[in-house]
Design a protein around this motif. Structure first.
Motif, PDB file in Angstrom:
ATOM      1  N   LYS A   1       0.837  -1.257  -0.018  1.00  0.00           N
ATOM      2  CA  LYS A   1      -0.065   0.056  -0.039  1.00  0.00           C
ATOM      3  C   LYS A   1       0.789   1.325   0.011  1.00  0.00           C
ATOM      4  CE  LYS A   1      -3.560  -2.396   0.050  1.00  0.00           C
ATOM      5  NZ  LYS A   1      -4.205  -2.596  -1.199  1.00  0.00           N
ATOM      6  N   ARG A   2       1.893   1.342  -0.701  1.00  0.00           N
ATOM      7  CA  ARG A   2       2.844   2.261  -0.902  1.00  0.00           C
ATOM      8  C   ARG A   2       2.137   3.466  -1.762  1.00  0.00           C
ATOM      9  NH1 ARG A   2       7.370  -1.462  -1.148  1.00  0.00           N
ATOM     10  NH2 ARG A   2       8.333  -1.321   0.674  1.00  0.00           N
ATOM     11  N   GLU A   3       2.339   4.736  -1.772  1.00  0.00           N
ATOM     12  CA  GLU A   3       1.749   5.694  -2.384  1.00  0.00           C
ATOM     13  C   GLU A   3       2.340   5.669  -3.828  1.00  0.00           C
ATOM     14  OE1 GLU A   3       1.230  10.610  -2.586  1.00  0.00           O
ATOM     15  OE2 GLU A   3       1.867   9.561  -0.547  1.00  0.00           O
ATOM     16  N   LEU A   4       1.360   5.686  -4.890  1.00  0.00           N
ATOM     17  CA  LEU A   4       2.011   5.488  -6.194  1.00  0.00           C
ATOM     18  C   LEU A   4       1.396   6.844  -6.782  1.00  0.00           C
ATOM     19  CD1 LEU A   4       0.631   2.086  -6.993  1.00  0.00           C
ATOM     20  CD2 LEU A   4       2.907   2.897  -6.291  1.00  0.00           C
ATOM     21  N   GLU A   5       2.258   7.410  -7.726  1.00  0.00           N
ATOM     22  CA  GLU A   5       1.921   8.496  -8.374  1.00  0.00           C
ATOM     23  C   GLU A   5       2.147   8.199  -9.836  1.00  0.00           C
ATOM     24  OE1 GLU A   5       4.481  12.575  -9.357  1.00  0.00           O
ATOM     25  OE2 GLU A   5       3.614  12.631  -7.486  1.00  0.00           O
ATOM     26  N   PHE A   6       1.223   8.371 -10.562  1.00  0.00           N
ATOM     27  CA  PHE A   6       1.270   7.945 -11.999  1.00  0.00           C
ATOM     28  C   PHE A   6       1.463   9.154 -13.082  1.00  0.00           C
ATOM     29  CE2 PHE A   6      -0.836   3.989 -10.193  1.00  0.00           C
ATOM     30  CZ  PHE A   6      -0.055   3.301 -10.906  1.00  0.00           C
ATOM     31  N   THR A   7       2.126   9.253 -14.056  1.00  0.00           N
ATOM     32  CA  THR A   7       2.206  10.278 -15.130  1.00  0.00           C
ATOM     33  C   THR A   7       2.117   9.364 -16.208  1.00  0.00           C
ATOM     34  OG1 THR A   7       3.611  11.458 -13.653  1.00  0.00           O
ATOM     35  CG2 THR A   7       3.377  11.824 -15.996  1.00  0.00           C
ATOM     36  N   ARG A   8       1.170   9.948 -17.188  1.00  0.00           N
ATOM     37  CA  ARG A   8       1.009   9.094 -18.514  1.00  0.00           C
ATOM     38  C   ARG A   8       1.551  10.195 -19.716  1.00  0.00           C
ATOM     39  NH1 ARG A   8      -2.342  10.149 -15.087  1.00  0.00           N
ATOM     40  NH2 ARG A   8      -3.556   8.385 -13.744  1.00  0.00           N
ATOM     41  N   TYR A   9       2.096   9.418 -20.640  1.00  0.00           N
ATOM     42  CA  TYR A   9       2.497  10.090 -21.719  1.00  0.00           C
ATOM     43  C   TYR A   9       1.973   9.160 -22.974  1.00  0.00           C
ATOM     44  CZ  TYR A   9       5.903  12.127 -18.803  1.00  0.00           C
ATOM     45  OH  TYR A   9       6.393  12.901 -17.919  1.00  0.00           O
ATOM     46  N   TYR A  10       1.144   9.973 -23.978  1.00  0.00           N
ATOM     47  CA  TYR A  10       0.515   9.099 -25.065  1.00  0.00           C
ATOM     48  C   TYR A  10       1.155   9.218 -26.348  1.00  0.00           C
ATOM     49  CZ  TYR A  10      -3.202   8.756 -21.689  1.00  0.00           C
ATOM     50  OH  TYR A  10      -3.665   8.250 -20.434  1.00  0.00           O
ATOM     51  N   SER A  11       2.511   9.995 -26.496  1.00  0.00           N
ATOM     52  CA  SER A  11       3.445   9.829 -27.469  1.00  0.00           C
ATOM     53  C   SER A  11       4.951   9.932 -26.955  1.00  0.00           C
ATOM     54  CB  SER A  11       3.207  11.035 -28.566  1.00  0.00           C
ATOM     55  OG  SER A  11       3.598  12.247 -27.686  1.00  0.00           O
ATOM     56  N   GLY A  12       5.680   9.596 -27.699  1.00  0.00           N
ATOM     57  CA  GLY A  12       7.133   9.380 -27.508  1.00  0.00           C
ATOM     58  C   GLY A  12       7.613  11.063 -27.314  1.00  0.00           C
ATOM     59  N   GLU A  13       6.952  11.881 -28.189  1.00  0.00           N
ATOM     60  CA  GLU A  13       7.453  13.222 -28.132  1.00  0.00           C
ATOM     61  C   GLU A  13       7.263  13.911 -26.986  1.00  0.00           C
ATOM     62  OE1 GLU A  13       7.562  11.437 -32.237  1.00  0.00           O
ATOM     63  OE2 GLU A  13       5.818  11.761 -30.705  1.00  0.00           O
ATOM     64  N   ASP A  14       6.010  13.656 -26.546  1.00  0.00           N
ATOM     65  CA  ASP A  14       5.339  13.943 -25.151  1.00  0.00           C
ATOM     66  C   ASP A  14       6.242  13.713 -24.041  1.00  0.00           C
ATOM     67  OD1 ASP A  14       3.535  15.556 -23.437  1.00  0.00           O
ATOM     68  OD2 ASP A  14       2.376  13.682 -23.180  1.00  0.00           O
TER      69      ASP A  14
END
Length: 116
Positions: free
Chosen positions: A28-41
């Motif tokens: 139950k560690r805190e998770l922070e997600f960052t999403r990228y939808y392209s390689g350039e992004d």
């Protein structure tokens, strides 16, 4: 807290991957997600202090192998996990040295086991 980056042009798979990662979080560690939808992004907005990057090989535009090479040049220190639904590992992939290579079509149980 674990900072997790996911780069994939398939938003449905990004959501599935996030859910699998959350299920693996037994402590139950805190998770922070960052999403990228392209390689350039990803390359333009990369968070260098992340713990792990899940990177699709087949992306529109810059492909995952090219991105991995650029990350190495930038001295990215996080764990690199490459995956694909189409491509199998190649000699080029081996040179990039991802921590793990996952196949999208391996099935939920297999992906869960590998991610955990």
């Amino acid at each position: 807290m674990y900072k997790i980056l996911i780069c994939d042009d398939d938003a449905v798979f990004v959501k599935e991957l996030e859910e699998l990662i959350k299920e693996c979080n037994k402590n139950k560690r805190e998770l922070e997600f960052t999403r990228y939808y392209s390689g350039e992004d990803l390359l333009n907005n990369l968070t260098m202090d992340s713990d792990v990057l899940f990177l699709d090989i087949q992306l529109g535009g810059t492909d995952g192998n090219d991105i991995a090479v650029q990350l190495k040049k930038r001295r990215y220190q996080g764990i690199l996990v490459q995956y694909s639904g189409v491509y199998m590992p190649t000699p080029e992939t081996i040179k990039i040295s991802p921590y793990r290579y996952l196949l999208k079509q391996a099935g939920r149980d297999s992906l869960y086991k590998d991610i955990c």
